[in-house]
Every structure is written in structure tokens, then in C-alpha cells.
Design an enzyme around this catalytic site. Sequence first.
Site, PDB file in Angstrom:
ATOM      1  N   SER A 126     -24.316  39.716  -9.595  1.00 32.00           N
ATOM      2  CA  SER A 126     -24.354  39.387 -11.022  1.00 32.00           C
ATOM      3  C   SER A 126     -24.493  37.865 -11.205  1.00 32.00           C
ATOM      4  O   SER A 126     -25.466  37.282 -10.734  1.00 32.00           O
ATOM      5  CB  SER A 126     -23.110  39.958 -11.708  1.00 32.00           C
ATOM      6  OG  SER A 126     -23.251  39.960 -13.103  1.00 32.00           O
ATOM      7  N   ASP A 220     -28.631  49.786 -14.722  1.00 27.29           N
ATOM      8  CA  ASP A 220     -27.777  48.619 -14.994  1.00 27.29           C
ATOM      9  C   ASP A 220     -27.813  48.318 -16.495  1.00 27.29           C
ATOM     10  O   ASP A 220     -28.870  48.053 -17.056  1.00 27.29           O
ATOM     11  CB  ASP A 220     -28.304  47.423 -14.188  1.00 27.29           C
ATOM     12  CG  ASP A 220     -27.420  46.188 -14.297  1.00 27.29           C
ATOM     13  OD1 ASP A 220     -26.500  46.166 -15.131  1.00 27.29           O
ATOM     14  OD2 ASP A 220     -27.661  45.235 -13.524  1.00 27.29           O
ATOM     15  N   HIS A 254     -24.414  48.642 -12.816  1.00 24.97           N
ATOM     16  CA  HIS A 254     -24.304  47.212 -12.516  1.00 24.97           C
ATOM     17  C   HIS A 254     -23.550  46.947 -11.219  1.00 24.97           C
ATOM     18  O   HIS A 254     -23.836  45.987 -10.515  1.00 24.97           O
ATOM     19  CB  HIS A 254     -23.607  46.512 -13.685  1.00 24.97           C
ATOM     20  CG  HIS A 254     -23.633  45.018 -13.588  1.00 24.97           C
ATOM     21  ND1 HIS A 254     -24.808  44.290 -13.489  1.00 24.97           N
ATOM     22  CD2 HIS A 254     -22.622  44.096 -13.556  1.00 24.97           C
ATOM     23  CE1 HIS A 254     -24.529  42.994 -13.413  1.00 24.97           C
ATOM     24  NE2 HIS A 254     -23.219  42.854 -13.451  1.00 24.97           N
TER      25      HIS A 254
END
Length: 307
Positions: A126, A220, A254
Site C-alpha cells: 500500500s 482492491d 487490498h
Amino acid sequence: EVFEGHGEPPGRLLAQAQHERAFLRDGVRRVPVRDGRIRATLFLPPGEDTFPGIIDIHGLSGGLFEHRASLLANHGFATLALAYYQYEDLPQKLTELHLEYFEEAVNYMLQHPQVKGPGVGLLGFSKGGELSLAMAAFLKNITAVASLNSPVAVMVFPLCYKGKTIPTLNLYEQRAKVTNSNILDYSDVFIDPFQAPGNQSLIPIEKAEAQFLFIVGQDDHVVKSEYYATEVCKLLQAQGKKNFQILSYPGTGHCIDPPFFPFYPIGNNPVFHKRSVLGGELRASSKAQVHAWPQIQAFFRKYLNDK
């Protein structure tokens, strides 16, 4: 333990089993690092040899996450789990990020007697993936970058290096959607960095000499990671570069952890601090974890050991 029925009190015990995971195999050393400004933990495989070095950088949740770094050390990598805020005397709140801090971590690793040079690998998730891409673009001695569901443009906090600042991608919180479960979906709040010509927020990864592995979940809901990885690789390809590969997983959200970590499709959004959709479906996400983990190791083994 599995019990019959639902709710409290539980019904009769149907089955039970014990599963144990070794985060530190015999001989793996856990070394707290307080060197200059760096706040981190270094995990070293057994023995006195030199090992390929990796810096592991997590997302915007803050703090220090050691689980991935310790598991990589079990597989022969000297791995530095690096904190960058909300840990000890590091900033508790971010207004901007400075690449010099991460450069210190690279230099620390390269100067360590048990880290095999001349470059290091980066594993970023991320925001940590965004930082890893920026490190590869602006810093020396980055050989390989594995990016897990990360932006390819600077998001939320400006990024500074040597007096220059990369501005953040514009976002519009009002674009957030409410799901049937009253959970917020923030997947559309950021503008498309590829639609604005000359966008200053896009990380210039074409400047990097590193090899890239983009690992993306097609479901995601935090970052449009599959789209970002596809578009940025088109830009690299247009410049005649072949230093990239994409692993794309359907039904995966994610969070792509090492195998057998809990599945969580909903969590706290670290930008907006509200419960939000992270995405993913249990079976597909579990399969992605199992498949991606050895791919990450093989990628680093190939590019960090060949030098």
C-alpha cells in the site's frame, strides 16, 4: 475449535486442532535498530554468511510490523522491518514524508557486514509500496521492488527529497459510496493520475534501474492497484523497458499477507479513519496469499543473488 450451532453458549465441541507458526526459526536473530533516525527491527538468518537484503515497508496504519520480515529471514533474507511514523520517537502524525529517512535505511543495510550488496530489495504494501517505487526512482542501490497493492502516484502526504516536493494526487471524499451494509467504499475518491497530462504526482519510475514485481488484487477497494500497475507498465514498455512483471489475482482485495493470515475484507481506512471496504473474497484471497508468497521470494532470490 469448532462448536455446534451459533451464538452463546456454544454447543458441543465438534473438532479441535492446534496450528503453530514459527516466526523465528532456530538461529534467526531479531535485532532492534536505533541507528540515527532509523527505527526498525533487523531479522538475520542463521549463520555468519552474507545474505540478500530486503527492506519491508508497511502501509499507513503506522507502527512497526515485523511478521513479514521475520518470515523472510526464515527463508534466507536479511530483512529490515522499517517504521516511519507512530512508533517510539518518530512523528505521531504525518504532514509530509521525507525520502532522506528511507535513504538512511538503505545505507544502513548496505553498510551492514551481513548484507550482500551492491543493492537491496524493497517489499512495500500500500503506502509502503508507493514509497518503495519512489525510492527506486530517486535513490541509488535499489535492485528489486515487490509492490503489493500500491499507488503509483504520491497520495495523501507530499513526498520531499533534496528540497523538491512531489505533490499529492487530488482526492474528493464526496465520491465515497455507501454499501448495502452501511460500510463506506472509497475506491473512487482519487483522481486518475494517468488522465491528467503532465501529472506532477505520478512517481517517475521510468528513472529506476530496479526490477519491479507488481502484485495486485483485482477486487482492491482501497487502491485501483490493477489499473495502476497495468498503466505504469505500459509507460515502461513504451520506453523500451522490460524490467517489470505483474501478478494479478481475481477476487482478491487490498490485503495480501503471507499464507494463512486471517482474511479481512473490511477494515479501518487509514486516510479517512472510518470503517471501509478493503475488498476480496475468502477462497480467492487465501489462494492468492499461498501463490504470491513463494513468487516474492523467487523474485528477490533471482535479482538480489545474481549481482
